[in-house]
Design a protein around this motif. Structure first.
Motif, PDB file in Angstrom:
ATOM      1  N   SER A   1       9.666  -2.498  16.571  1.00  0.00           N
ATOM      2  CA  SER A   1      11.108  -2.076  15.715  1.00  0.00           C
ATOM      3  C   SER A   1      11.408  -2.905  14.937  1.00  0.00           C
ATOM      4  O   SER A   1      11.903  -2.337  13.740  1.00  0.00           O
ATOM      5  CB  SER A   1      12.026  -1.467  16.690  1.00  0.00           C
ATOM      6  N   ASN A   2      11.390  -4.301  15.205  1.00  0.00           N
ATOM      7  CA  ASN A   2      12.026  -5.234  14.234  1.00  0.00           C
ATOM      8  C   ASN A   2      10.861  -5.373  13.043  1.00  0.00           C
ATOM      9  O   ASN A   2      11.290  -5.371  11.816  1.00  0.00           O
ATOM     10  CB  ASN A   2      11.905  -6.631  14.955  1.00  0.00           C
ATOM     11  N   ASP A   3       9.462  -5.152  13.373  1.00  0.00           N
ATOM     12  CA  ASP A   3       8.509  -5.233  11.914  1.00  0.00           C
ATOM     13  C   ASP A   3       8.935  -3.895  11.291  1.00  0.00           C
ATOM     14  O   ASP A   3       8.693  -3.969   9.879  1.00  0.00           O
ATOM     15  CB  ASP A   3       7.220  -5.049  12.598  1.00  0.00           C
ATOM     16  N   LYS A   4       9.041  -2.947  11.711  1.00  0.00           N
ATOM     17  CA  LYS A   4       9.221  -1.488  11.249  1.00  0.00           C
ATOM     18  C   LYS A   4      10.770  -1.977  10.192  1.00  0.00           C
ATOM     19  O   LYS A   4      10.951  -1.318   9.055  1.00  0.00           O
ATOM     20  CB  LYS A   4       9.596  -0.025  11.931  1.00  0.00           C
ATOM     21  N   GLU A   5      11.596  -2.390  10.901  1.00  0.00           N
ATOM     22  CA  GLU A   5      13.076  -2.642  10.065  1.00  0.00           C
ATOM     23  C   GLU A   5      12.681  -3.349   8.751  1.00  0.00           C
ATOM     24  O   GLU A   5      13.312  -3.096   7.613  1.00  0.00           O
ATOM     25  CB  GLU A   5      13.869  -3.145  10.845  1.00  0.00           C
TER      26      GLU A   5
ATOM     27  N   ILE B   1       1.012  -1.214   0.039  1.00  0.00           N
ATOM     28  CA  ILE B   1       0.006   0.111  -0.118  1.00  0.00           C
ATOM     29  C   ILE B   1       0.681   1.252  -0.074  1.00  0.00           C
ATOM     30  O   ILE B   1       0.606   2.366  -0.761  1.00  0.00           O
ATOM     31  CB  ILE B   1      -0.939   0.039   1.131  1.00  0.00           C
ATOM     32  N   ILE B   2       2.069   1.009   0.953  1.00  0.00           N
ATOM     33  CA  ILE B   2       2.791   2.487   0.847  1.00  0.00           C
ATOM     34  C   ILE B   2       3.440   2.427  -0.565  1.00  0.00           C
ATOM     35  O   ILE B   2       3.501   3.524  -1.004  1.00  0.00           O
ATOM     36  CB  ILE B   2       3.983   2.270   1.857  1.00  0.00           C
ATOM     37  N   GLY B   3       4.033   1.388  -0.989  1.00  0.00           N
ATOM     38  CA  GLY B   3       4.730   1.512  -2.452  1.00  0.00           C
ATOM     39  C   GLY B   3       3.886   2.024  -3.596  1.00  0.00           C
ATOM     40  O   GLY B   3       4.361   2.860  -4.401  1.00  0.00           O
TER      41      GLY B   3
ATOM     42  N   ASP C   1       8.026  11.298   6.248  1.00  0.00           N
ATOM     43  CA  ASP C   1       6.689  11.883   6.929  1.00  0.00           C
ATOM     44  C   ASP C   1       5.410  11.122   6.721  1.00  0.00           C
ATOM     45  O   ASP C   1       4.856  10.694   7.441  1.00  0.00           O
ATOM     46  CB  ASP C   1       6.711  13.194   6.955  1.00  0.00           C
ATOM     47  N   ASN C   2       5.276  10.970   5.340  1.00  0.00           N
ATOM     48  CA  ASN C   2       4.171  10.355   4.736  1.00  0.00           C
ATOM     49  C   ASN C   2       3.966   8.971   5.046  1.00  0.00           C
ATOM     50  O   ASN C   2       2.911   8.539   5.510  1.00  0.00           O
ATOM     51  CB  ASN C   2       4.021  10.553   3.130  1.00  0.00           C
ATOM     52  N   ILE C   3       5.159   8.147   5.094  1.00  0.00           N
ATOM     53  CA  ILE C   3       5.124   6.872   5.452  1.00  0.00           C
ATOM     54  C   ILE C   3       4.839   6.518   7.015  1.00  0.00           C
ATOM     55  O   ILE C   3       3.876   5.889   7.143  1.00  0.00           O
ATOM     56  CB  ILE C   3       6.576   6.276   5.317  1.00  0.00           C
ATOM     57  N   GLU C   4       5.461   7.542   7.636  1.00  0.00           N
ATOM     58  CA  GLU C   4       5.201   7.425   9.129  1.00  0.00           C
ATOM     59  C   GLU C   4       3.706   7.656   9.553  1.00  0.00           C
ATOM     60  O   GLU C   4       3.164   7.201  10.540  1.00  0.00           O
ATOM     61  CB  GLU C   4       6.049   8.335  10.041  1.00  0.00           C
ATOM     62  N   THR C   5       2.868   8.816   8.700  1.00  0.00           N
ATOM     63  CA  THR C   5       1.729   9.103   8.871  1.00  0.00           C
ATOM     64  C   THR C   5       0.926   7.929   8.653  1.00  0.00           C
ATOM     65  O   THR C   5      -0.199   7.575   9.495  1.00  0.00           O
ATOM     66  CB  THR C   5       1.457  10.245   8.061  1.00  0.00           C
ATOM     67  N   ILE C   6       1.141   7.296   7.615  1.00  0.00           N
ATOM     68  CA  ILE C   6       0.354   5.819   7.256  1.00  0.00           C
ATOM     69  C   ILE C   6       0.289   4.816   8.312  1.00  0.00           C
ATOM     70  O   ILE C   6      -0.280   4.301   8.779  1.00  0.00           O
ATOM     71  CB  ILE C   6       0.846   5.245   5.847  1.00  0.00           C
TER      72      ILE C   6
ATOM     73  N   PHE D   1      15.347   4.156  -2.988  1.00  0.00           N
ATOM     74  CA  PHE D   1      16.470   3.585  -2.089  1.00  0.00           C
ATOM     75  C   PHE D   1      17.368   4.162  -1.306  1.00  0.00           C
ATOM     76  O   PHE D   1      17.587   3.913  -0.017  1.00  0.00           O
ATOM     77  CB  PHE D   1      17.290   2.608  -3.139  1.00  0.00           C
ATOM     78  N   SER D   2      17.800   5.371  -1.925  1.00  0.00           N
ATOM     79  CA  SER D   2      18.726   6.225  -1.178  1.00  0.00           C
ATOM     80  C   SER D   2      18.050   6.968  -0.131  1.00  0.00           C
ATOM     81  O   SER D   2      18.480   7.027   0.993  1.00  0.00           O
ATOM     82  CB  SER D   2      19.403   7.298  -2.117  1.00  0.00           C
ATOM     83  N   THR D   3      16.627   7.311  -0.293  1.00  0.00           N
ATOM     84  CA  THR D   3      15.891   8.011   0.860  1.00  0.00           C
ATOM     85  C   THR D   3      15.571   7.002   1.855  1.00  0.00           C
ATOM     86  O   THR D   3      15.785   7.461   3.136  1.00  0.00           O
ATOM     87  CB  THR D   3      14.469   8.419   0.298  1.00  0.00           C
ATOM     88  N   LEU D   4      15.153   5.973   1.778  1.00  0.00           N
ATOM     89  CA  LEU D   4      14.870   4.581   2.708  1.00  0.00           C
ATOM     90  C   LEU D   4      16.176   4.220   3.303  1.00  0.00           C
ATOM     91  O   LEU D   4      16.213   3.686   4.573  1.00  0.00           O
ATOM     92  CB  LEU D   4      14.047   3.472   2.048  1.00  0.00           C
ATOM     93  N   GLN D   5      17.247   4.322   2.894  1.00  0.00           N
ATOM     94  CA  GLN D   5      18.429   3.932   3.347  1.00  0.00           C
ATOM     95  C   GLN D   5      18.955   4.841   4.498  1.00  0.00           C
ATOM     96  O   GLN D   5      19.289   4.368   5.492  1.00  0.00           O
ATOM     97  CB  GLN D   5      19.664   4.088   2.216  1.00  0.00           C
ATOM     98  N   LYS D   6      18.392   6.200   4.375  1.00  0.00           N
ATOM     99  CA  LYS D   6      18.799   7.140   5.430  1.00  0.00           C
ATOM    100  C   LYS D   6      17.792   6.884   6.607  1.00  0.00           C
ATOM    101  O   LYS D   6      18.232   6.836   7.851  1.00  0.00           O
ATOM    102  CB  LYS D   6      18.622   8.415   4.892  1.00  0.00           C
ATOM    103  N   TRP D   7      16.356   6.357   6.276  1.00  0.00           N
ATOM    104  CA  TRP D   7      15.643   6.223   7.235  1.00  0.00           C
ATOM    105  C   TRP D   7      16.189   5.030   7.887  1.00  0.00           C
ATOM    106  O   TRP D   7      15.777   4.888   9.128  1.00  0.00           O
ATOM    107  CB  TRP D   7      14.337   6.056   6.559  1.00  0.00           C
ATOM    108  N   LEU D   8      16.400   4.190   7.363  1.00  0.00           N
ATOM    109  CA  LEU D   8      16.823   2.671   8.032  1.00  0.00           C
ATOM    110  C   LEU D   8      17.963   3.018   8.783  1.00  0.00           C
ATOM    111  O   LEU D   8      18.290   2.370  10.081  1.00  0.00           O
ATOM    112  CB  LEU D   8      17.433   1.671   6.918  1.00  0.00           C
TER     113      LEU D   8
END
Length: 334
Positions: free
Chosen positions: A281-285, A250-252, A264-269, A327-334
């Protein structure tokens, strides 16, 4: 009315005899391949008859899952037994189910209010599905523990397509694929490393009945608003898996539709979702890692080798840029 429509109406009426139902009205809503839907009224009640595109063993799994979720307080349509007390009706080697009719409307997941309720409905669906134990003779669907193998399989298919494309250097679409595939394979490699060094295997090391069921096709068209409640429909593809599977899809879909990688939008969802089901935290990882894999590039190009002109070079270029930026955006988030 044409012959095909008459045949469908005749078929619907014959199947309904197994439910001891002679409908006041019957109309075909949808027919694509084997999967067919009829809407009917009977004794002031609106119902939905569906012809399944599944084997009996597959239907046993998904139909009993839906019955379990409803009995456990989940928001899904009721399934009615036939006159013999069976929830799956066989007629001429085909399988049919009779559901309650949902009078509501499709939720618009582009609308923040609808999105909020839809994500709450998804988390409720996941929670209410935990504990399901399928009939012994059903074909169990489970993706638990399969992600690393699926990632490898998709990567290898893309490498094989590259080999085919190299053989036809004059085709512009093949040329575009060869030009863009290497960074995508690098994303695959990094994501495979991340999932193998994450808590993924620990999360999957559970009994099936302790896992939730994922819908696999959750989104507009499969979540209805009725009397202020979100009703999840079309459970044919349910499977045991981590809740991240439905969340990633759904996020993708929203990411690619709006070309938006905003954390921010992902975290809102996720905040909407966590109203009913708090993620560890493991689920989110593992969700972050799954979002990083180039699923959408693969989805676009997986049939390119069968039809060189099925996807134009601009689309390949655009989806490649999307995957690399994501990928580069999510890499920073991870």
């Amino acid at each position: 009315m044409d012959n095909e429509s008459n045949n469908y109406l005749s078929l619907g009426n014959k199947v309904l005899l197994d439910y001891a139902i002679k409908p006041l009205s019957l109309k075909i809503l949808h027919s694509k391949g084997l999967k067919t839907l009829w809407k009917l009224t009977y004794k002031n009640t609106t119902l939905c008859l569906k012809r399944l595109n599944q084997s009996f063993e597959e239907a046993l799994f998904s139909v009993n899952a839906q019955i379990y979720i409803l009995e456990n307080g989940g928001m899904v349509p009721k399934i009615y037994p036939n006159a013999k007390g069976n929830f799956i009706t066989e007629y001429n080697g085909q399988l049919f189910i009779l559901y309650s009719w949902i009078e509501g409307r499709d939720m618009n997941l582009d609308n923040p209010k609808d999105l909020n309720m839809a994500m709450q409905s998804l988390s409720n669906f996941h929670v209410k599905s935990i504990g399901y134990e399928p009939p012994v003779n059903s074909k169990i669907s489970s993706k638990l523990g399969n992600w690393p193998r699926q990632y490898e399989s998709m990567k290898n298919r893309m490498l094989k397509i590259k080999e085919i494309c190299i053989q036809a250097p004059t085709n512009a679409n093949y040329l575009s694929y060869v030009k863009h595939i290497d960074p995508i394979i690098e994303i695959c490699n990094q994501t495979i490393y991340l999932i193998n060094h994450s808590s993924y295997s620990d999360l999957c090391n559970i009994n099936q009945k302790d896992s939730c069921l994922c819908h696999q096709d959750f989104g507009t068209g499969n979540i209805m608003l009725e009397d202020g409640k979100g009703i999840v429909i079309d459970l044919d593809s349910v499977t045991y898996d981590l809740p991240s599977r439905d969340l990633r899809k759904i996020i993708g879909k929203r990411m690619i539709k709006f070309n938006d990688y905003s954390i921010d939008n992902i975290e809102t969802i996720l905040k909407f979702y966590e109203t009913n089901n708090k993620l560890s935290s493991n689920d989110k990882e593992v969700l972050k890692i799954d979002l990083m894999f180039p699923h959408w590039f693969f989805g676009l190009v997986k049939t390119l080798h069968k039809n060189a002109n099925s996807i134009n070079s601009d689309k390949i270029s655009a989806i490649s840029s999307f995957e690399q930026n994501k990928f580069s955006t999510l890499q920073k988030w991870l």
